[in-house]
Scaffold this active site. Structure first.
Site, PDB file in Angstrom:
ATOM      1  N   ASP A  11     -24.074   8.790 -22.682  1.00  0.00           N
ATOM      2  CA  ASP A  11     -25.171   8.352 -21.831  1.00  0.00           C
ATOM      3  C   ASP A  11     -26.480   9.027 -22.259  1.00  0.00           C
ATOM      4  OD1 ASP A  11     -26.515   7.300 -19.568  1.00  0.00           O
ATOM      5  OD2 ASP A  11     -26.077   9.121 -18.423  1.00  0.00           O
ATOM      6  N   ASP A  13     -29.894   9.498 -19.919  1.00  0.00           N
ATOM      7  CA  ASP A  13     -30.584  10.300 -18.901  1.00  0.00           C
ATOM      8  C   ASP A  13     -29.665  11.363 -18.293  1.00  0.00           C
ATOM      9  OD1 ASP A  13     -32.885   8.818 -19.311  1.00  0.00           O
ATOM     10  OD2 ASP A  13     -32.269   7.297 -17.880  1.00  0.00           O
TER      11      ASP A  13
END
Lengths: 187, 187
Positions: A11, A13
Site C-alpha cells: 500500500d 499512504d
C-alpha cells in the site's frame, strides 16, 4: 534459471508515503490545532475533525496534488530496494476515492521508488482483486477478501485493531517477510 | 443468502471504449490519410504510422483528455448491465503507460457505466496482478500470467492472433460467459 518469486503487494499512504503527517500539519496550519498522540490513537483524522473541517480535508485530498509532496515513510526506500531482490513487488493503492490523486501518486512513485517498474503500479478500490501472496496495508478491511496473507502496518488509527501479523515499521516488515520467504535467509 | 459470484475483469480500450476509431479519425484529420480495413488487419495503429506521426499519436494519448470523449463499443452498455446481475465485474485497464489518462477514464466510466461501483475500477500495468475468474481483453499478452480464463475480444490489430476463446462482439461475449457460468442459464 530464476525460480518464481513470491509476489508482494504494498500500500502507499501510511505504509510508504506519509500522508498522515502531512494531513496533521495541514490541520494545524489551517485550524491552529495539533492533535495529541492520545487523541490520534484508534482514530482516522477525518473522525477527529468537526464536520466542516473534515469536509475541508476531503476537498484537499480530492485536489490530488496533496499527494505529490509527501515524505517517504522511514526506512521504506531501503526496505523496498532490499525486498525487490527477493519478491515481485507491486504498489497497490486505493486511489478510486480520490481519482485526481492518480497522476501525482504515479509521479511520486517514479521519483522516490524508480526501481519499481511503472507496470507494477496498481490504482484500485477493493483490494480483493489483487492476486498476490502478501499485502502490506494499514487498513484491515483490505484483508477481508484478499486471497493471500495480509500484514498490518501500524499507524495511529489502527493501534486498537486486532490483527496478526502486525509490523511496527519497515525493519519489522523485512524481518517478517524474509522469515516467510521460501528460499532465502534473513538479511 | 447469495452465493459467491464469478469475478469478471473487463478491459476498456477496444473492449468497452472505442479508442481505435477515435485514433483513426484523428489520424485522418491530422494527416489526411484514412487507413483501409486491409492495412489495419493485424497491426497496431502506431506501427502503421511514420515514426514522426506515431510520436504525435503517443503525445495525444499522453495528454489524457483523448480518453474523455470516446464512444462506447456497440452493445457494451447492455451487455455489462446484464452480466452485472451474474458476475462481480471489475473494469481493469492498463493505464500506467498513460498516467494522465486515469482521471478522464474514471470520469468516462462514471458517465457511461454508472452501475459499476468506483471501487471496482482498477488502473494497472501488468494484468497478472488480477485475481479474477475471467478477463476480457483485446491483447493476449495480458493472458500470459493471468490465473483465470483469458477471453480475446476481436479488434483489427489482433485478427491474426491465435487464441481460444475469441469473441467477435458483446453478443458473443455474453453467450460465452453465460455458458461458463456455474449457476445460470443463457439469456
Amino acid at each position: 534459471m530464476e525460480k518464481s518469486r513470491p509476489r508482494l503487494a504494498i500500500d502507499m499512504d501510511e505504509v510508504i508515503a506519509d500522508a498522515f503527517t502531512a494531513q496533521r500539519l495541514w490541520y494545524k496550519d489551517t485550524h491552529g490545532y495539533r492533535w495529541t498522540e492520545d487523541e490520534l490513537k484508534g482514530h482516522h483524522l477525518g473522525d477527529l475533525a468537526t464536520p466542516e473541517h473534515a469536509a475541508g480535508m476531503q476537498a484537499l485530498l480530492h485536489e490530488g496534488h496533496f499527494f505529490a509532496d509527501l515524505e517517504v515513510m522511514p526506512g521504506a526506500k531501503d526496505a523496498l530496494k532490499f525486498l525487490n531482490q527477493h519478491f515481485d513487488i507491486f504498489i497497490t493503492t486505493a486511489a478510486m476515492e480520490y481519482p485526481a490523486s492518480c497522476a501525482p501518486k504515479f509521479q511520486w512513485l517514479q521519483k522516490h521508488f524508480p526501481f519499481i517498474p511503472a507496470l507494477n503500479i496498481v490504482f484500485c478500490g477493493h483490494k480483493s482483486i489483487l492476486a498476490a501472496d502478501f499485502l502490506i496495508d494499514d487498513n484491515v478491511r483490505h484483508f477481508q477478501h484478499f486471497r493471500g496473507q495480509g500484514i498490518l502496518f501500524s499507524a495511529p488509527h489502527n493501534l486498537n485493531v486486532e490483527w496478526s501479523p502486525r509490523v511496527a515499521n519497515w525493519k519489522d516488515a523485512v524481518a517478517y517477510l524474509m522469515q516467510q520467504h521460501p528460499e532465502t535467509e534473513a538479511p
